[in-house]
Design a protein around this motif. Structure first.
Motif, PDB file in Angstrom:
ATOM      1  N   GLY A   1      35.057 -30.281  13.302  1.00 37.87           N
ATOM      2  CA  GLY A   1      36.270 -29.546  12.971  1.00 37.87           C
ATOM      3  C   GLY A   1      36.080 -28.160  12.405  1.00 37.87           C
ATOM      4  N   VAL A   2      34.829 -27.710  12.231  1.00 36.47           N
ATOM      5  CA  VAL A   2      34.575 -26.388  11.659  1.00 36.47           C
ATOM      6  C   VAL A   2      34.876 -25.305  12.689  1.00 36.47           C
ATOM      7  N   ARG A   3      35.636 -24.294  12.274  1.00 34.47           N
ATOM      8  CA  ARG A   3      35.933 -23.158  13.141  1.00 34.47           C
ATOM      9  C   ARG A   3      35.522 -21.830  12.514  1.00 34.47           C
ATOM     10  N   LYS A   4      35.124 -21.865  11.249  1.00 34.31           N
ATOM     11  CA  LYS A   4      34.615 -20.672  10.570  1.00 34.31           C
ATOM     12  C   LYS A   4      33.355 -21.078   9.829  1.00 34.31           C
ATOM     13  N   LEU A   5      32.222 -20.537  10.265  1.00 35.61           N
ATOM     14  CA  LEU A   5      30.938 -20.936   9.711  1.00 35.61           C
ATOM     15  C   LEU A   5      30.296 -19.765   8.981  1.00 35.61           C
ATOM     16  N   PHE A   6      30.117 -19.917   7.679  1.00 34.99           N
ATOM     17  CA  PHE A   6      29.424 -18.923   6.852  1.00 34.99           C
ATOM     18  C   PHE A   6      27.966 -19.347   6.730  1.00 34.99           C
ATOM     19  N   ILE A   7      27.074 -18.620   7.397  1.00 37.90           N
ATOM     20  CA  ILE A   7      25.634 -18.901   7.313  1.00 37.90           C
ATOM     21  C   ILE A   7      25.071 -18.003   6.216  1.00 37.90           C
ATOM     22  N   ILE A   8      24.650 -18.607   5.114  1.00 35.32           N
ATOM     23  CA  ILE A   8      24.196 -17.852   3.950  1.00 35.32           C
ATOM     24  C   ILE A   8      22.673 -17.905   3.899  1.00 35.32           C
ATOM     25  N   ASN A   9      22.051 -16.760   4.108  1.00 33.99           N
ATOM     26  CA  ASN A   9      20.605 -16.668   4.277  1.00 33.99           C
ATOM     27  C   ASN A   9      19.926 -16.060   3.047  1.00 33.99           C
ATOM     28  N   SER A  10      18.935 -16.769   2.516  1.00 33.58           N
ATOM     29  CA  SER A  10      18.232 -16.260   1.333  1.00 33.58           C
ATOM     30  C   SER A  10      16.780 -15.872   1.619  1.00 33.58           C
ATOM     31  N   HIS A  11      16.418 -15.740   2.889  1.00 32.70           N
ATOM     32  CA  HIS A  11      15.056 -15.319   3.247  1.00 32.70           C
ATOM     33  C   HIS A  11      15.131 -14.238   4.313  1.00 32.70           C
ATOM     34  N   VAL A  12      14.523 -13.103   4.047  1.00 38.76           N
ATOM     35  CA  VAL A  12      14.705 -11.894   4.856  1.00 38.76           C
ATOM     36  C   VAL A  12      14.446 -12.136   6.343  1.00 38.76           C
ATOM     37  N   THR A  13      13.300 -12.723   6.688  1.00 38.55           N
ATOM     38  CA  THR A  13      12.945 -12.810   8.101  1.00 38.55           C
ATOM     39  C   THR A  13      13.605 -13.983   8.826  1.00 38.55           C
ATOM     40  N   ASN A  14      14.543 -14.644   8.169  1.00 36.91           N
ATOM     41  CA  ASN A  14      15.431 -15.560   8.890  1.00 36.91           C
ATOM     42  C   ASN A  14      16.514 -14.804   9.664  1.00 36.91           C
ATOM     43  N   ALA A  15      16.722 -13.541   9.316  1.00 34.77           N
ATOM     44  CA  ALA A  15      17.897 -12.817   9.803  1.00 34.77           C
ATOM     45  C   ALA A  15      17.956 -12.759  11.326  1.00 34.77           C
ATOM     46  N   ALA A  16      16.834 -12.481  11.986  1.00 36.89           N
ATOM     47  CA  ALA A  16      16.860 -12.335  13.450  1.00 36.89           C
ATOM     48  C   ALA A  16      17.165 -13.650  14.156  1.00 36.89           C
ATOM     49  N   PRO A  17      16.466 -14.757  13.856  1.00 34.30           N
ATOM     50  CA  PRO A  17      16.830 -16.008  14.531  1.00 34.30           C
ATOM     51  C   PRO A  17      18.238 -16.486  14.180  1.00 34.30           C
ATOM     52  N   LEU A  18      18.697 -16.241  12.957  1.00 31.42           N
ATOM     53  CA  LEU A  18      20.066 -16.635  12.605  1.00 31.42           C
ATOM     54  C   LEU A  18      21.082 -15.837  13.408  1.00 31.42           C
ATOM     55  N   ARG A  19      20.806 -14.570  13.636  1.00 31.72           N
ATOM     56  CA  ARG A  19      21.706 -13.760  14.456  1.00 31.72           C
ATOM     57  C   ARG A  19      21.747 -14.295  15.892  1.00 31.72           C
ATOM     58  N   CYS A  20      20.598 -14.713  16.405  1.00 35.48           N
ATOM     59  CA  CYS A  20      20.572 -15.281  17.757  1.00 35.48           C
ATOM     60  C   CYS A  20      21.397 -16.561  17.820  1.00 35.48           C
ATOM     61  N   ALA A  21      21.256 -17.424  16.811  1.00 37.64           N
ATOM     62  CA  ALA A  21      22.040 -18.656  16.774  1.00 37.64           C
ATOM     63  C   ALA A  21      23.527 -18.343  16.703  1.00 37.64           C
ATOM     64  N   LEU A  22      23.886 -17.336  15.920  1.00 37.58           N
ATOM     65  CA  LEU A  22      25.289 -16.913  15.816  1.00 37.58           C
ATOM     66  C   LEU A  22      25.824 -16.500  17.178  1.00 37.58           C
ATOM     67  N   GLU A  23      25.057 -15.700  17.906  1.00 34.02           N
ATOM     68  CA  GLU A  23      25.513 -15.239  19.223  1.00 34.02           C
ATOM     69  C   GLU A  23      25.735 -16.415  20.159  1.00 34.02           C
ATOM     70  N   MET A  24      24.851 -17.399  20.110  1.00 38.95           N
ATOM     71  CA  MET A  24      24.970 -18.560  20.984  1.00 38.95           C
ATOM     72  C   MET A  24      26.180 -19.406  20.615  1.00 38.95           C
ATOM     73  N   LEU A  25      26.415 -19.588  19.323  1.00 41.13           N
ATOM     74  CA  LEU A  25      27.539 -20.405  18.875  1.00 41.13           C
ATOM     75  C   LEU A  25      28.871 -19.794  19.290  1.00 41.13           C
ATOM     76  N   ARG A  26      29.039 -18.506  19.041  1.00 35.69           N
ATOM     77  CA  ARG A  26      30.350 -17.932  19.319  1.00 35.69           C
ATOM     78  C   ARG A  26      30.589 -17.732  20.807  1.00 35.69           C
ATOM     79  N   SER A  27      29.522 -17.648  21.601  1.00 34.03           N
ATOM     80  CA  SER A  27      29.722 -17.538  23.051  1.00 34.03           C
ATOM     81  C   SER A  27      30.049 -18.885  23.669  1.00 34.03           C
ATOM     82  N   GLU A  28      29.514 -19.961  23.086  1.00 28.77           N
ATOM     83  CA  GLU A  28      29.795 -21.291  23.625  1.00 28.77           C
ATOM     84  C   GLU A  28      31.112 -21.855  23.115  1.00 28.77           C
ATOM     85  N   HIS A  29      31.436 -21.536  21.862  1.00 27.74           N
ATOM     86  CA  HIS A  29      32.653 -22.064  21.247  1.00 27.74           C
ATOM     87  C   HIS A  29      33.603 -20.889  21.004  1.00 27.74           C
ATOM     88  N   ASP A  30      34.506 -20.669  21.943  1.00 25.36           N
ATOM     89  CA  ASP A  30      35.338 -19.470  21.939  1.00 25.36           C
ATOM     90  C   ASP A  30      36.214 -19.353  20.697  1.00 25.36           C
TER      91      ASP A  30
END
Length: 254
Positions: A102-131
């Motif tokens: 049921g989640v439609r707004k996901l706040f991904i809170i990152n506390s490690h600098v080099t997580n940023a790139a893979p988290l951004r990729c996951a974000l792109e995949m999520l929002r493209s698959e779930h309109d």
């Protein structure tokens, strides 16, 4: 507001009350110098997001304790790193299952600098698959100007520095080795470099910055700023809607 403590009959109501939003804290398990435990990043994410979930009424998914920490190398024992592609897959699949809950707004809170790139990729995949799903990656150290200034006060490429040490003195003193704090300073050697070097080539002991400057009072103040500023962002995001209603999948012909 901890997802893991809620039942399947309670979560739909929790999400409805939070405008279908959820928080996913993401940290890392990696060396933090001789004076601080390896869990610093995920401990911070967990404690910070727990407070924010309580403030905002937004359910908090279980904290992800592993991250993309490849740059910390194998020089110092303790780091448990995920490959970027592995992290992308894990976060994407967490997001998929959260969506189906049921989640439609996901706040991904990152506390490690080099997580940023893979988290951004996951974000792109999520929002493209779930309109109809919105996702955002918020990095804890740069969520506001005052938080950023505190983190960067003693090092631009900071790690286990004064800010991080002070935060742990304030919220998780059990992972700080007091007797070693004043002996663990190591200057930032990354200024004016072209390449992003792994930590084994920029630090003698795994630290970048001056943990000797850490004070518990400063850590308490910084943590409260982070709680306040992140709560404000989450509250704003709870009611945000896309500027346009156009579907990702629609084709518009002239």
């Amino acid at each position: 507001m901890l997802w893991a403590q809620r039942t399947w009959t309670e979560l739909p109501r929790d999400l409805a009350n939070a405008n279908r939003a959820a928080i996913l804290p993401v940290g890392a398990t990696e060396q933090h110098g001789p004076h601080m435990g390896t869990g610093m990043d995920f401990v911070l994410a967990d404690k910070l997001c727990g407070r924010v979930a309580a403030n905002t009424g937004v359910p908090m998914l279980p904290t992800l304790p592993y991250g993309c920490s490849l740059g910390h190398s194998r020089r110092w024992p303790g780091t448990i790193a995920l490959q970027p592609i592995t992290m992308i897959t894990i976060v994407k699949e967490i997001g998929d299952w959260a969506y189906h809950s049921g989640v439609r707004k996901l706040f991904i809170i990152n506390s490690h600098v080099t997580n940023a790139a893979p988290l951004r990729c996951a974000l792109e995949m999520l929002r493209s698959e779930h309109d109809d799903m919105m996702a955002v990656v918020i990095n804890t150290a740069t969520m506001s100007e005052r938080v950023r200034a505190s983190h960067f006060a003693d090092a631009q490429d900071w790690h286990a520095n004064a800010a991080e040490t002070a935060l742990m003195l304030a919220v998780a003193p059990e992972i700080v080795r007091d007797a070693l704090v004043k002996k663990s300073d190591d200057p930032d050697r990354t200024q004016d470099l072209v390449f992003a070097h792994p930590v084994n080539r920029t630090s003698l002991n795994g630290v970048t910055g001056l943990p000797s400057q850490a004070r518990v009072e400063g850590g308490r103040e910084l943590f409260e700023w982070m709680v306040e500023d992140l709560s404000s962002l989450v509250e704003r995001g709870k009611t945000e809607e896309p500027p346009l209603e156009h579907s990702y999948f629609d084709v518009v012909y002239d």
